[in-house]
Write a protein that holds these residues in place. Structure first.
Motif, mmCIF file in Angstrom:
data_model
loop_
_atom_site.group_PDB
_atom_site.id
_atom_site.type_symbol
_atom_site.label_atom_id
_atom_site.label_comp_id
_atom_site.label_asym_id
_atom_site.label_seq_id
_atom_site.Cartn_x
_atom_site.Cartn_y
_atom_site.Cartn_z
ATOM 1 N N VAL A 1 1.081 0.924 -12.913
ATOM 2 C CA VAL A 1 -0.387 1.017 -12.943
ATOM 3 C C VAL A 1 -0.851 2.011 -13.999
ATOM 4 C CG1 VAL A 1 -0.516 0.472 -10.474
ATOM 5 C CG2 VAL A 1 -0.478 2.877 -11.218
ATOM 6 N N ASP A 2 -2.163 2.087 -14.191
ATOM 7 C CA ASP A 2 -2.748 3.100 -15.065
ATOM 8 C C ASP A 2 -2.602 4.478 -14.409
ATOM 9 O OD1 ASP A 2 -3.692 1.260 -17.000
ATOM 10 O OD2 ASP A 2 -5.423 0.801 -15.722
ATOM 11 N N GLU A 3 -2.566 5.499 -15.243
ATOM 12 C CA GLU A 3 -2.367 6.859 -14.733
ATOM 13 C C GLU A 3 -3.434 7.262 -13.724
ATOM 14 O OE1 GLU A 3 -0.602 10.345 -17.114
ATOM 15 O OE2 GLU A 3 -2.771 10.659 -17.254
ATOM 16 N N ASN A 4 -4.675 6.867 -13.977
ATOM 17 C CA ASN A 4 -5.760 7.282 -13.070
ATOM 18 C C ASN A 4 -5.730 6.545 -11.726
ATOM 19 O OD1 ASN A 4 -6.674 4.789 -13.842
ATOM 20 N ND2 ASN A 4 -8.403 5.544 -15.039
ATOM 21 N N ASP A 5 -4.814 5.589 -11.571
ATOM 22 C CA ASP A 5 -4.662 4.889 -10.293
ATOM 23 C C ASP A 5 -3.668 5.584 -9.364
ATOM 24 O OD1 ASP A 5 -6.473 2.830 -10.732
ATOM 25 O OD2 ASP A 5 -4.988 1.573 -11.748
ATOM 26 N N LEU A 6 -2.954 6.598 -9.879
ATOM 27 C CA LEU A 6 -1.898 7.228 -9.090
ATOM 28 C C LEU A 6 -2.428 7.919 -7.840
ATOM 29 C CD1 LEU A 6 0.388 8.743 -11.891
ATOM 30 C CD2 LEU A 6 0.819 6.725 -10.488
ATOM 31 N N THR A 7 -3.661 8.400 -7.891
ATOM 32 C CA THR A 7 -4.225 9.067 -6.711
ATOM 33 C C THR A 7 -4.478 8.079 -5.570
ATOM 34 O OG1 THR A 7 -6.441 8.849 -7.665
ATOM 35 C CG2 THR A 7 -5.301 10.943 -8.021
ATOM 36 N N LYS A 8 -4.458 6.778 -5.881
ATOM 37 C CA LYS A 8 -4.684 5.745 -4.857
ATOM 38 C C LYS A 8 -3.380 5.053 -4.489
ATOM 39 C CE LYS A 8 -7.528 3.615 -7.582
ATOM 40 N NZ LYS A 8 -8.477 2.615 -8.118
ATOM 41 N N SER A 9 -2.250 5.727 -4.702
ATOM 42 C CA SER A 9 -0.940 5.092 -4.532
ATOM 43 C C SER A 9 -0.759 4.456 -3.157
ATOM 44 C CB SER A 9 0.182 6.108 -4.772
ATOM 45 O OG SER A 9 0.222 6.492 -6.124
ATOM 46 N N SER A 10 -1.109 5.172 -2.100
ATOM 47 C CA SER A 10 -0.895 4.657 -0.750
ATOM 48 C C SER A 10 -1.721 3.390 -0.495
ATOM 49 C CB SER A 10 -1.257 5.725 0.285
ATOM 50 O OG SER A 10 -1.009 5.262 1.591
ATOM 51 N N GLU A 11 -2.976 3.420 -0.938
ATOM 52 C CA GLU A 11 -3.844 2.247 -0.773
ATOM 53 C C GLU A 11 -3.306 1.056 -1.564
ATOM 54 O OE1 GLU A 11 -7.898 3.311 -1.814
ATOM 55 O OE2 GLU A 11 -7.438 5.390 -1.283
ATOM 56 N N LEU A 12 -2.863 1.338 -2.793
ATOM 57 C CA LEU A 12 -2.365 0.252 -3.648
ATOM 58 C C LEU A 12 -1.044 -0.313 -3.123
ATOM 59 C CD1 LEU A 12 -3.187 1.692 -7.184
ATOM 60 C CD2 LEU A 12 -4.291 -0.237 -6.049
ATOM 61 N N GLU A 13 -0.206 0.541 -2.544
ATOM 62 C CA GLU A 13 1.042 0.047 -1.962
ATOM 63 C C GLU A 13 0.757 -0.883 -0.797
ATOM 64 O OE1 GLU A 13 3.830 3.879 -3.262
ATOM 65 O OE2 GLU A 13 3.195 3.634 -1.159
ATOM 66 N N GLU A 14 -0.260 -0.534 -0.019
ATOM 67 C CA GLU A 14 -0.677 -1.397 1.090
ATOM 68 C C GLU A 14 -1.189 -2.733 0.554
ATOM 69 O OE1 GLU A 14 -0.974 -2.394 4.896
ATOM 70 O OE2 GLU A 14 -0.644 -0.258 4.485
ATOM 71 N N LYS A 15 -2.026 -2.661 -0.484
ATOM 72 C CA LYS A 15 -2.607 -3.871 -1.076
ATOM 73 C C LYS A 15 -1.538 -4.803 -1.610
ATOM 74 C CE LYS A 15 -5.036 -5.418 -5.200
ATOM 75 N NZ LYS A 15 -5.572 -5.028 -6.518
ATOM 76 N N TYR A 16 -0.619 -4.247 -2.432
ATOM 77 C CA TYR A 16 0.381 -5.105 -3.072
ATOM 78 C C TYR A 16 1.453 -5.587 -2.104
ATOM 79 C CZ TYR A 16 -1.643 -4.294 -7.659
ATOM 80 O OH TYR A 16 -2.515 -4.265 -8.735
ATOM 81 N N SER A 17 1.721 -4.819 -1.046
ATOM 82 C CA SER A 17 2.700 -5.290 -0.062
ATOM 83 C C SER A 17 2.189 -6.568 0.615
ATOM 84 C CB SER A 17 2.973 -4.212 0.991
ATOM 85 O OG SER A 17 1.842 -3.980 1.807
ATOM 86 N N LYS A 18 0.872 -6.608 0.897
ATOM 87 C CA LYS A 18 0.280 -7.810 1.495
ATOM 88 C C LYS A 18 0.254 -8.947 0.488
ATOM 89 C CE LYS A 18 -2.635 -5.251 4.760
ATOM 90 N NZ LYS A 18 -4.017 -4.873 5.142
#
Length: 331
Positions: free
Chosen positions: A175-192
């Motif tokens: 992801v983009d560097e500024n997305d790293l603070t949302k890692s947990s949310e994004l992991e949830e999103k992409y796992s689904k």
């Protein structure tokens, strides 16, 4: 045992940037511990472990040493596949040439593109879900070819074939560097979205990992703090690889070195001794075991024994994460 992870990905997903960052960390590591000959497409990097520095400090004081004993961390071997593209299983691109290397690894790591840099052309890259399906299909087709070849040889022992489908899978979403603070949310999103467990997904910015690889440990911590994240992507990837594969580490501490050793959950004390040296299995007498926290607070082996913190365990004792161990071995 060592942990090996095979990295696969379509072109221009940031796989090379990530792997080159791993190689930079490898070079820094090997400069201090030159014990391995490493092929160009293999990177061996240390598992970040702050416990080793504390063990070294305590051991130095307890043993009245003039300098710290060297710390030897557990390592992870990353194996890179160059040029895996759609059709690789049929010989397209360079990917097929390196598929054999991945067969020997413990786990497969898929690198998927989710960054927005317009200067990096999306060559054959569509979207995370489609790209993941393409990579899975290529490995499934390669498995089918392996099975077919064994049928032609009239080899009926299919259970022991080194198939990709049998290997645990991790997905690195770049992801983009500024997305790293949302890692947990994004992991949830992409796992689904990808149909996998959340623990199989790791959010990483390959560009950030590249920047971190050239910094000192202290500067890395400062960089990550500025980004608002606690751990580097590599550290989170290694942690999830350990969890996915059911691995833990035990520790040894002495004047020669302080060291982390990798074993599978459920490993007995006798089997763990064999990780240090195979002869220790048959010569095993007992294991002196103390928790890491008790070892540190007591100030080393002697004080921990005097305070009754050390237990003597037999061959069937099941090792636990982070225990400090001294094996007693017969002649």
């Amino acid at each position: 045992m060592s942990l090996s992870v095979g990295i696969v990905g379509l072109p221009n997903v940031g796989k090379s940037t990530l792997f080159n960052a791993l190689l930079k960390r490898q070079q820094a590591y090997v400069a201090n511990f030159p014990f391995a000959t490493i092929e160009p497409n293999i990177g061996v990097v240390p598992v970040p472990d702050e416990r080793l520095a504390k063990l070294a400090e305590v051991t130095k004081k307890a043993e009245s040493m003039s300098s710290l004993p060297p710390g030897v961390p557990a390592t992870v071997e990353f194996v890179d596949i160059a040029g895996l593209i759609e059709g690789a299983s049929k010989g397209e691109g360079l990917g097929n040439k390196f598929l054999s290397h991945i067969r020997e690894t413990n786990a497969i790591c898929f690198v998927i593109r989710a960054f927005t840099d317009p200067e990096v052309i999306k060559q054959g890259v569509k979207d995370p879900k489609t790209d993941f399906e393409i990579l899975k299909l290529e490995l499934d087709l390669a498995d089918a070819e392996t099975i077919e070849n064994h049928k032609k040889k009239k080899d009926q022992d299919f259970e022991n074939l080194p198939l990709f489908s049998k290997k645990p899978r991790l997905i690195v979403v770049n992801v983009d560097e500024n997305d790293l603070t949302k890692s947990s949310e994004l992991e949830e999103k992409y796992s689904k979205e990808l149909g996998v467990e959340k623990d199989q997904v790791v959010i990483i910015s390959a560009k950030t990992e590249s920047d971190l690889s050239s910094l000192s440990d202290e500067d890395q911590k400062a960089y990550l703090k500025d980004l608002g994240v606690e751990k580097s992507g590599l550290e989170r990837l290694i942690q999830k690889a350990f969890k996915t594969l059911g691995l833990i580490t035990f520790l040894t501490a002495g004047e020669k070195e302080v060291r982390a050793w990798t074993i599978k959950e459920g490993t007995s004390a006798q089997e763990a001794a064999g990780v240090i040296h195979t002869d220790f299995i048959k010569k095993f007498i007992k294991a002196d075991v103390v928790s890491f926290d008790d070892f540190i607070s007591s100030g080393g082996w002697k004080n921990a024994r005097d305070l009754g913190k050390v237990r003597s365990e037999g061959r069937d004792y099941i090792m636990q994460e982070g225990e400090v161990v001294e094996f007693k071995i017969g002649a």
